[in-house]
Design a protein around this motif. Sequence first.
Motif, PDB file in Angstrom:
ATOM      1  N   LYS A   1       0.981  -1.289  -0.180  1.00  0.00           N
ATOM      2  CA  LYS A   1      -0.124  -0.045  -0.053  1.00  0.00           C
ATOM      3  C   LYS A   1       0.899   1.179   0.151  1.00  0.00           C
ATOM      4  CE  LYS A   1      -3.776  -2.182   2.304  1.00  0.00           C
ATOM      5  NZ  LYS A   1      -4.749  -2.624   3.409  1.00  0.00           N
ATOM      6  N   ILE A   2       2.010   1.252   0.654  1.00  0.00           N
ATOM      7  CA  ILE A   2       2.904   2.498   0.781  1.00  0.00           C
ATOM      8  C   ILE A   2       3.261   2.574  -0.776  1.00  0.00           C
ATOM      9  CG2 ILE A   2       5.183   2.991   1.508  1.00  0.00           C
ATOM     10  CD1 ILE A   2       4.317   1.983   4.263  1.00  0.00           C
ATOM     11  N   ILE A   3       4.039   1.625  -1.250  1.00  0.00           N
ATOM     12  CA  ILE A   3       4.519   1.703  -2.693  1.00  0.00           C
ATOM     13  C   ILE A   3       3.481   2.309  -3.637  1.00  0.00           C
ATOM     14  CG2 ILE A   3       5.620   0.440  -4.633  1.00  0.00           C
ATOM     15  CD1 ILE A   3       7.134  -1.088  -2.383  1.00  0.00           C
ATOM     16  N   THR A   4       2.349   1.623  -3.601  1.00  0.00           N
ATOM     17  CA  THR A   4       1.054   2.135  -4.461  1.00  0.00           C
ATOM     18  C   THR A   4       0.878   3.605  -4.309  1.00  0.00           C
ATOM     19  OG1 THR A   4       0.070  -0.058  -4.381  1.00  0.00           O
ATOM     20  CG2 THR A   4      -1.354   1.558  -5.230  1.00  0.00           C
TER      21      THR A   4
ATOM     22  N   TYR B   1       4.511  10.206  -7.651  1.00  0.00           N
ATOM     23  CA  TYR B   1       5.926  10.283  -7.537  1.00  0.00           C
ATOM     24  C   TYR B   1       6.390  11.503  -8.701  1.00  0.00           C
ATOM     25  CZ  TYR B   1       6.938   7.658 -11.840  1.00  0.00           C
ATOM     26  OH  TYR B   1       7.300   7.385 -13.220  1.00  0.00           O
ATOM     27  N   ASP B   2       5.689  11.784  -9.727  1.00  0.00           N
ATOM     28  CA  ASP B   2       5.929  12.507 -10.635  1.00  0.00           C
ATOM     29  C   ASP B   2       5.116  13.699 -10.690  1.00  0.00           C
ATOM     30  OD1 ASP B   2       3.706  11.224 -11.528  1.00  0.00           O
ATOM     31  OD2 ASP B   2       4.605  10.801 -13.597  1.00  0.00           O
ATOM     32  N   ASP B   3       4.826  14.173  -9.850  1.00  0.00           N
ATOM     33  CA  ASP B   3       3.598  15.277  -9.692  1.00  0.00           C
ATOM     34  C   ASP B   3       4.249  16.482  -8.963  1.00  0.00           C
ATOM     35  OD1 ASP B   3       1.276  16.523  -9.712  1.00  0.00           O
ATOM     36  OD2 ASP B   3       0.300  15.458  -8.256  1.00  0.00           O
ATOM     37  N   ASN B   4       5.051  17.152  -9.710  1.00  0.00           N
ATOM     38  CA  ASN B   4       5.747  18.257  -9.386  1.00  0.00           C
ATOM     39  C   ASN B   4       5.122  19.577  -9.862  1.00  0.00           C
ATOM     40  OD1 ASN B   4       7.685  16.663  -7.850  1.00  0.00           O
ATOM     41  ND2 ASN B   4       8.840  16.200  -9.772  1.00  0.00           N
ATOM     42  N   VAL B   5       5.500  20.629  -9.254  1.00  0.00           N
ATOM     43  CA  VAL B   5       5.191  22.103  -9.942  1.00  0.00           C
ATOM     44  C   VAL B   5       6.428  22.812  -9.977  1.00  0.00           C
ATOM     45  CG1 VAL B   5       3.710  24.134  -9.049  1.00  0.00           C
ATOM     46  CG2 VAL B   5       3.079  21.929  -8.439  1.00  0.00           C
ATOM     47  N   GLU B   6       6.457  23.608 -11.299  1.00  0.00           N
ATOM     48  CA  GLU B   6       7.834  24.331 -11.531  1.00  0.00           C
ATOM     49  C   GLU B   6       7.178  25.762 -11.253  1.00  0.00           C
ATOM     50  OE1 GLU B   6       9.082  23.743 -15.535  1.00  0.00           O
ATOM     51  OE2 GLU B   6       9.580  21.464 -15.288  1.00  0.00           O
TER      52      GLU B   6
ATOM     53  N   ILE C   1      12.420   4.010  -5.629  1.00  0.00           N
ATOM     54  CA  ILE C   1      11.325   2.709  -5.905  1.00  0.00           C
ATOM     55  C   ILE C   1      10.147   2.986  -6.610  1.00  0.00           C
ATOM     56  CG2 ILE C   1       9.994   1.461  -4.251  1.00  0.00           C
ATOM     57  CD1 ILE C   1      12.200   2.004  -2.160  1.00  0.00           C
ATOM     58  N   ALA C   2       9.342   3.950  -6.236  1.00  0.00           N
ATOM     59  CA  ALA C   2       8.180   4.504  -7.237  1.00  0.00           C
ATOM     60  C   ALA C   2       8.306   4.486  -8.891  1.00  0.00           C
ATOM     61  CB  ALA C   2       7.752   5.883  -6.656  1.00  0.00           C
ATOM     62  N   PRO C   3       9.341   5.185  -9.378  1.00  0.00           N
ATOM     63  CA  PRO C   3       9.594   5.038 -10.741  1.00  0.00           C
ATOM     64  C   PRO C   3       9.741   3.384 -11.386  1.00  0.00           C
ATOM     65  CG  PRO C   3      10.746   6.767  -9.726  1.00  0.00           C
ATOM     66  CD  PRO C   3      10.524   6.151  -8.420  1.00  0.00           C
ATOM     67  N   LYS C   4      10.613   3.095 -10.534  1.00  0.00           N
ATOM     68  CA  LYS C   4      11.062   1.394 -10.879  1.00  0.00           C
ATOM     69  C   LYS C   4       9.713   0.744 -10.951  1.00  0.00           C
ATOM     70  CE  LYS C   4      13.070  -2.604  -8.778  1.00  0.00           C
ATOM     71  NZ  LYS C   4      13.946  -3.070  -7.571  1.00  0.00           N
TER      72      LYS C   4
END
Length: 168
Positions: free
Chosen positions: A45-48, A54-59, A129-132
């Motif tokens: 559940k943590i990894i999910t 994981y890729d939700d960033n704001v510039e 871990i998340a991207p992998k």
Amino acid sequence: MPGKLGRTAEQREALLRNQASELLWYGKITTTKAKAKELQPYVEKIITKAISVYDDNVEFDIKKTDKKGKEVTVKGVKDSAKKLAVRRYLMGKLRDLQEVKPFAEKKSDFKKRTGDIQHPLMEKLFNEIAPKYAQRAEELGQGGGYTRIYLLGERRGDGAEEAIIELV
């Protein structure tokens, strides 16, 4: 009154938090079969959750003045509100582990490498871990199945069934 794993709810939660942190940091731990079976859905559940943001960033743009007095615009990146909420939630579910300096590495090099990292386990979770596992889910077309349990047999002394739980 003891419940699952012969522990109170607080003790069980602390045990899962510690073992999940160690599993995510080292990739593999040895424990009893019962603890491994309790730990597996906790870590999955943590990894999910980490994969979902994981890729939700704001510039954003930062205006700075350089040495010559000119105004320069620099781009910065920070977590979105959703990613920040998930990061804080996961920090409550995990224990923050600090990186240990390798024997061969100089102290100055270690400080340079780890100086700006406040929460090493969170950084590892979101950056490695998340991207992998997101890529793995894309290739296989399914989510989950991030951990594997191997049974080792009985432990000497008390005869408890031992197991290795590892990240796949």
